[in-house]
Design a protein around this motif. Structure first.
Motif, PDB file in Angstrom:
ATOM      1  N   GLN A 105       0.837  -1.201   0.000  1.00  0.00           N
ATOM      2  CA  GLN A 105       0.000   0.000   0.000  1.00  0.00           C
ATOM      3  C   GLN A 105       0.873   1.253   0.000  1.00  0.00           C
ATOM      4  O   GLN A 105       2.088   1.173   0.149  1.00  0.00           O
ATOM      5  N   THR A 106       0.249   2.405  -0.165  1.00  0.00           N
ATOM      6  CA  THR A 106       1.008   3.658  -0.174  1.00  0.00           C
ATOM      7  C   THR A 106       0.362   4.704   0.722  1.00  0.00           C
ATOM      8  O   THR A 106      -0.854   4.709   0.918  1.00  0.00           O
ATOM      9  N   GLU A 113     -13.175   7.266   7.870  1.00  0.00           N
ATOM     10  CA  GLU A 113     -12.188   7.102   6.808  1.00  0.00           C
ATOM     11  C   GLU A 113     -12.105   5.630   6.434  1.00  0.00           C
ATOM     12  O   GLU A 113     -11.899   4.780   7.299  1.00  0.00           O
ATOM     13  N   GLY A 157      -9.730   3.074   4.614  1.00  0.00           N
ATOM     14  CA  GLY A 157      -8.348   2.991   4.127  1.00  0.00           C
ATOM     15  C   GLY A 157      -7.383   3.717   5.052  1.00  0.00           C
ATOM     16  O   GLY A 157      -6.840   4.756   4.708  1.00  0.00           O
ATOM     17  N   THR A 158      -7.162   3.158   6.256  1.00  0.00           N
ATOM     18  CA  THR A 158      -6.272   3.767   7.252  1.00  0.00           C
ATOM     19  C   THR A 158      -4.850   3.919   6.711  1.00  0.00           C
ATOM     20  O   THR A 158      -4.219   4.953   6.921  1.00  0.00           O
ATOM     21  N   GLY A 159      -4.370   2.875   6.050  1.00  0.00           N
ATOM     22  CA  GLY A 159      -2.997   2.882   5.531  1.00  0.00           C
ATOM     23  C   GLY A 159      -2.010   3.207   6.626  1.00  0.00           C
ATOM     24  O   GLY A 159      -1.977   2.555   7.667  1.00  0.00           O
ATOM     25  N   SER A 160      -1.232   4.261   6.445  1.00  0.00           N
ATOM     26  CA  SER A 160      -0.229   4.674   7.434  1.00  0.00           C
ATOM     27  C   SER A 160      -0.858   5.356   8.647  1.00  0.00           C
ATOM     28  O   SER A 160      -0.216   5.486   9.687  1.00  0.00           O
ATOM     29  N   GLN A 197      -3.642  10.371   7.057  1.00  0.00           N
ATOM     30  CA  GLN A 197      -4.885  11.106   6.774  1.00  0.00           C
ATOM     31  C   GLN A 197      -5.769  11.169   8.029  1.00  0.00           C
ATOM     32  O   GLN A 197      -6.349  12.215   8.338  1.00  0.00           O
ATOM     33  N   ASP A 254      -9.323  -0.358   8.024  1.00  0.00           N
ATOM     34  CA  ASP A 254      -8.482  -0.910   6.960  1.00  0.00           C
ATOM     35  C   ASP A 254      -8.624  -2.426   6.965  1.00  0.00           C
ATOM     36  O   ASP A 254      -8.899  -3.024   8.001  1.00  0.00           O
ATOM     37  N   ARG A 255      -8.425  -3.046   5.788  1.00  0.00           N
ATOM     38  CA  ARG A 255      -8.543  -4.504   5.682  1.00  0.00           C
ATOM     39  C   ARG A 255      -7.257  -5.202   6.103  1.00  0.00           C
ATOM     40  O   ARG A 255      -7.222  -6.417   6.242  1.00  0.00           O
ATOM     41  N   HIS A 256      -6.156  -4.422   6.307  1.00  0.00           N
ATOM     42  CA  HIS A 256      -4.885  -5.004   6.781  1.00  0.00           C
ATOM     43  C   HIS A 256      -4.726  -4.772   8.284  1.00  0.00           C
ATOM     44  O   HIS A 256      -4.566  -3.630   8.720  1.00  0.00           O
ATOM     45  N   LEU A 286      -1.485  -2.852   9.304  1.00  0.00           N
ATOM     46  CA  LEU A 286      -1.491  -1.392   9.116  1.00  0.00           C
ATOM     47  C   LEU A 286      -2.297  -0.716  10.221  1.00  0.00           C
ATOM     48  O   LEU A 286      -1.899   0.324  10.754  1.00  0.00           O
ATOM     49  N   ASP A 319     -13.720  -4.547   6.445  1.00  0.00           N
ATOM     50  CA  ASP A 319     -13.894  -4.227   5.030  1.00  0.00           C
ATOM     51  C   ASP A 319     -14.735  -2.959   4.963  1.00  0.00           C
ATOM     52  O   ASP A 319     -15.940  -2.975   5.209  1.00  0.00           O
ATOM     53  N   GLY A 320     -14.060  -1.867   4.629  1.00  0.00           N
ATOM     54  CA  GLY A 320     -14.711  -0.555   4.670  1.00  0.00           C
ATOM     55  C   GLY A 320     -15.772  -0.348   3.618  1.00  0.00           C
ATOM     56  O   GLY A 320     -16.510   0.634   3.677  1.00  0.00           O
ATOM     57  N   THR A 347     -10.036   6.360   0.787  1.00  0.00           N
ATOM     58  CA  THR A 347      -8.705   6.603   0.227  1.00  0.00           C
ATOM     59  C   THR A 347      -8.220   5.414  -0.598  1.00  0.00           C
ATOM     60  O   THR A 347      -7.026   5.152  -0.696  1.00  0.00           O
ATOM     61  N   VAL A 378     -10.410  -3.107  -2.161  1.00  0.00           N
ATOM     62  CA  VAL A 378     -10.420  -4.558  -2.360  1.00  0.00           C
ATOM     63  C   VAL A 378     -11.417  -5.169  -1.383  1.00  0.00           C
ATOM     64  O   VAL A 378     -11.501  -4.748  -0.234  1.00  0.00           O
TER      65      VAL A 378
HETATM   66  N1  SAH Z   1      -5.210   7.050   3.939  1.00  0.00           N
HETATM   67  C1  SAH Z   1      -3.952   6.343   3.919  1.00  0.00           C
HETATM   68  C2  SAH Z   1      -3.573   5.806   2.555  1.00  0.00           C
HETATM   69  C3  SAH Z   1      -4.416   4.687   2.194  1.00  0.00           C
HETATM   70  S1  SAH Z   1      -3.848   3.581   0.953  1.00  0.00           S
HETATM   71  C4  SAH Z   1      -2.841   7.151   4.525  1.00  0.00           C
HETATM   72  O1  SAH Z   1      -3.077   8.281   4.954  1.00  0.00           O
HETATM   73  O2  SAH Z   1      -1.727   6.636   4.609  1.00  0.00           O
HETATM   74  C5  SAH Z   1      -5.360   2.710   0.797  1.00  0.00           C
HETATM   75  C6  SAH Z   1      -5.693   1.794   1.941  1.00  0.00           C
HETATM   76  O3  SAH Z   1      -6.988   1.268   1.690  1.00  0.00           O
HETATM   77  C7  SAH Z   1      -4.753   0.598   2.061  1.00  0.00           C
HETATM   78  O4  SAH Z   1      -4.160   0.579   3.329  1.00  0.00           O
HETATM   79  C8  SAH Z   1      -5.681  -0.599   1.856  1.00  0.00           C
HETATM   80  O5  SAH Z   1      -5.351  -1.703   2.675  1.00  0.00           O
HETATM   81  C9  SAH Z   1      -7.034  -0.031   2.225  1.00  0.00           C
HETATM   82  N2  SAH Z   1      -8.184  -0.740   1.663  1.00  0.00           N
HETATM   83  C10 SAH Z   1      -8.374  -1.206   0.414  1.00  0.00           C
HETATM   84  N3  SAH Z   1      -9.580  -1.810   0.307  1.00  0.00           N
HETATM   85  C11 SAH Z   1     -10.166  -1.710   1.534  1.00  0.00           C
HETATM   86  C12 SAH Z   1     -11.419  -2.133   2.076  1.00  0.00           C
HETATM   87  N4  SAH Z   1     -12.328  -2.793   1.344  1.00  0.00           N
HETATM   88  N5  SAH Z   1     -11.682  -1.863   3.365  1.00  0.00           N
HETATM   89  C13 SAH Z   1     -10.776  -1.197   4.140  1.00  0.00           C
HETATM   90  N6  SAH Z   1      -9.584  -0.784   3.691  1.00  0.00           N
HETATM   91  C14 SAH Z   1      -9.282  -1.029   2.398  1.00  0.00           C
END
Ligand code: SAH
Length: 212
Positions: free
Chosen positions: A57-58, A82, A84-87, A90, A105-107, A110, A132-133, A149, A206
């Motif tokens: 991820q990024t 939000e 997509g927590t990622g890092s 945001q 986030d799904r990971h 993370l 799963d968001g 995100t 995803v």
């Molecule tokens: N907002 C983040 C960047 C997010 S990158 C930041 O500030 O760093 C996108 C993120 O969305 C990834 O971590 C990915 O795992 C997550 N993601 C993708 N599909 C998802 C889903 N269905 N539910 C939750 N998170 C998801």
């Protein structure tokens, strides 16, 4: 280039890309992006570019983070979701502007790493959840603001349903990994308004939880 010059350029880049809201700029100033970027990439934390954060991820480009935050028009009373927590970068910005932030986030990895940073920074109004968001967070709905995100083909139905009337959702949508548009959805009593903001490039939304 020393750190203060890097930071000056960082804020210059934000302003030149149309980030003018003083509260958003103050929130961007309050959160050190360097804390959210790992290892080798840390020295590039103040470049206006996305960077890898693990799990494939990024962390998003800072000017895009700022523009999305600005488009959300957050008020201090708002409850924000939000996807997509990622890092966690945001979410940390959002936490300075909103009353309450839920980030999913799904990971699992993370979410755990982001939580550690939220605790270290004492950002007590953020709740990070593995989920799963695309289904939102029905237990906490409705939300005043929603930010996604990761890119979906269309705005997910459950997220539209969990947006409060008068609420705003900002998200990238697109049919492919390369052509996506950032859109702003405003919910009215009987309808939704869609405004296209600019082309963007995000990792895909995803389905289901990840293995790690
Ligand atoms: N907002 C983040 C960047 C997010 S990158 C930041 O500030 O760093 C996108 C993120 O969305 C990834 O971590 C990915 O795992 C997550 N993601 C993708 N599909 C998802 C889903 N269905 N539910 C939750 N998170 C998801």
């Amino acid at each position: 280039m020393d750190r203060s010059e890097q930071k000056m350029r960082f804020f210059y880049a934000l302003r030149s890309k149309g980030v003018t809201d003083a509260r958003v700029l103050a929130a961007m100033e309050a959160v050190d992006r360097g804390l959210f970027v790992r290892g080798l990439f840390a020295e590039r934390a103040y470049e206006d570019t996305p960077l890898p954060i693990g799990c494939g991820q990024t962390i998003s480009q800072p000017s895009v983070v700022a523009l999305m935050t600005q488009a959300l028009e957050i008020s201090p009373r708002d409850k924000v979701l939000e996807v997509g927590t990622g890092s966690g970068y945001q979410a940390a910005i959002l936490s300075h502007l909103a009353r309450r932030v839920y980030t999913v986030d799904r990971h699992r990895r993370l979410v755990r790493e982001a939580e550690t940073i939220f605790q270290a920074l004492d950002l007590a109004n953020i709740t990070a959840i593995v989920a799963d968001g695309s289904f939102g967070l029905p237990d906490q709905a409705p939300f005043d603001r929603i930010i996604v995100t990761a890119a979906a083909e269309d705005p997910p139905g459950p997220l539209l349903a969990q947006l409060r009337i008068g609420g705003i959702m900002v998200l990238p949508v697109g049919q492919s990994d390369t052509v996506q548009s950032l859109i702003k959805v405003t919910r009215h009593a009987e309808s939704f308004d869609y405004e296209e903001l600019r082309p963007v490039r995000f990792v895909p939304l995803v389905e289901g939880l990840a293995q790690d």
